[in-house]
Motif scaffolding. Structure first.
Motif, PDB file in Angstrom:
ATOM      1  N   ASP A  10      -8.162  -0.670   5.881  1.00  0.00           N
ATOM      2  CA  ASP A  10      -7.337   0.492   5.543  1.00  0.00           C
ATOM      3  C   ASP A  10      -6.779   1.167   6.798  1.00  0.00           C
ATOM      4  OD1 ASP A  10      -7.531   0.300   2.734  1.00  0.00           O
ATOM      5  OD2 ASP A  10      -9.531   1.197   2.795  1.00  0.00           O
ATOM      6  N   LYS A  50       0.845  -1.205   0.000  1.00  0.00           N
ATOM      7  CA  LYS A  50       0.000   0.000   0.000  1.00  0.00           C
ATOM      8  C   LYS A  50       0.875   1.249   0.000  1.00  0.00           C
ATOM      9  CE  LYS A  50      -3.681   2.265   2.704  1.00  0.00           C
ATOM     10  NZ  LYS A  50      -4.750   2.233   1.676  1.00  0.00           N
ATOM     11  N   GLU A 105      -0.599  -1.726  -3.992  1.00  0.00           N
ATOM     12  CA  GLU A 105      -1.536  -2.601  -3.282  1.00  0.00           C
ATOM     13  C   GLU A 105      -2.511  -3.269  -4.248  1.00  0.00           C
ATOM     14  OE1 GLU A 105      -4.759  -2.539   0.414  1.00  0.00           O
ATOM     15  OE2 GLU A 105      -4.140  -0.655  -0.529  1.00  0.00           O
TER      16      GLU A 105
END
Length: 281
Positions: free
Chosen positions: A268, A186, A191
């Motif tokens: 996230d 990421k 990602e």
């Protein structure tokens, strides 16, 4: 048989429920415990004896707490004058189990080493309690009903701890590893490309990151000490151990998710916690 559970967290109360289902009386100590724990213990019909000084009527004491608290709990029990059978079922190293064994033995308390593998024992076949020590068959005899399976590993203290360490090294270590892999991707801007490649060649990998984030992040605060115990055990067995030092750092960074409901944990947010600099480590 009268048992005391220290303490009825999600795992501890499921062990208590299996003991009650098997026909035993289960006590617990409410002093210093949270309202959530009190409600949990009340719901499962554990008998509150208020303070630890009242455990002397127990035949057995089961310690089921974070490993960093295991020695403190054992010392507190030894100071009460209890002289029954004590099982430490925490995720501690064999060395810590031997330390606790010696501490209790000097206070006329017999000891059984325990290691729990699986989630809280709320469904058939889900959870196993491995036990070792000279009186481990007495622990096995307690659980004649309920969802907890008990398996004996013989008379040697440390065997149950070693098995628990080996198992946790893989399951929780693998979770830490795959979360850091996705976090690195990421931060490097690849990602989505990694997820695409996983879909082609490692179809279970993305799901594993989601499961690791949602199920383990709320418990990460407990896993830090467990990773340290694992690292110590690997080192003492002559096996490379620094991977689990890194896994401890991973879970340290996720400790702010403590007690967050699983469904509210966002992948996230977990990845961002792993990416951000942690100056305390």
């Amino acid at each position: 048989m009268i048992l005391t559970i220290l303490h009825p967290g999600e795992m501890g109360v499921s062990v208590a429920a299996a003991a009650i289902s098997s026909g035993h009386k289960v006590l617990w100590v409410s002093e210093g415990r949270s309202e959530t724990t009190k409600k949990r213990a009340s719901f499962h019909k554990l008998e509150d004896i208020k303070t630890l000084s009242n455990i002397r009527e127990s035949d057995m004491v089961f310690s089921i707490c974070p490993p960093q608290s295991a020695v403190k709990v054992a010392k507190a029990v030894a100071e009460t004058g209890f002289e029954g059978l004590y099982m430490d079922a925490n995720a501690g190293s064999p060395e810590k189990k031997h330390l606790i064994h010696k501490l209790l033995e000097s206070n006329n308390i017999d000891f059984v080493d325990g290691g729990i593998i699986g989630p809280p024992a709320n469904s058939e076949g889900s959870t196993r309690l491995y036990v070792s020590g000279e009186r481990c068959d007495e622990i096995k005899a307690v659980f004649t009903d309920g969802f907890l399976s008990v398996l004996s590993l013989g008379d040697e203290v440390g065997k149950a701890a070693s098995l628990k360490i080996a198992y946790g090294a893989w399951t929780k270590g693998a979770s830490a590893l795959i979360l850091t892999v996705r976090a690195m991707a990421k931060n490097a801007g690849v990602e989505e490309d990694l997820l695409h490649e996983w879909g082609l060649s490692q179809p279970d990998a993305e799901a594993m990151t989601l499961i690791s984030a949602t199920l383990n992040s709320p418990k990460a605060w407990r896993f830090v000490s467990e990773m340290n115990e694992i690292s110590e055990t690997f080192a003492l067995n002559g096996v490379p151990n620094v991977f689990w030092d890194a896994a401890a750092e991973v879970y340290e960074r996720l400790k702010d998710f403590k007690n967050v409901p699983n469904e509210k944990v966002n992948i996230d947010l977990v990845l961002e916690k792993l990416i951000e600099p942690n100056e305390d480590i």
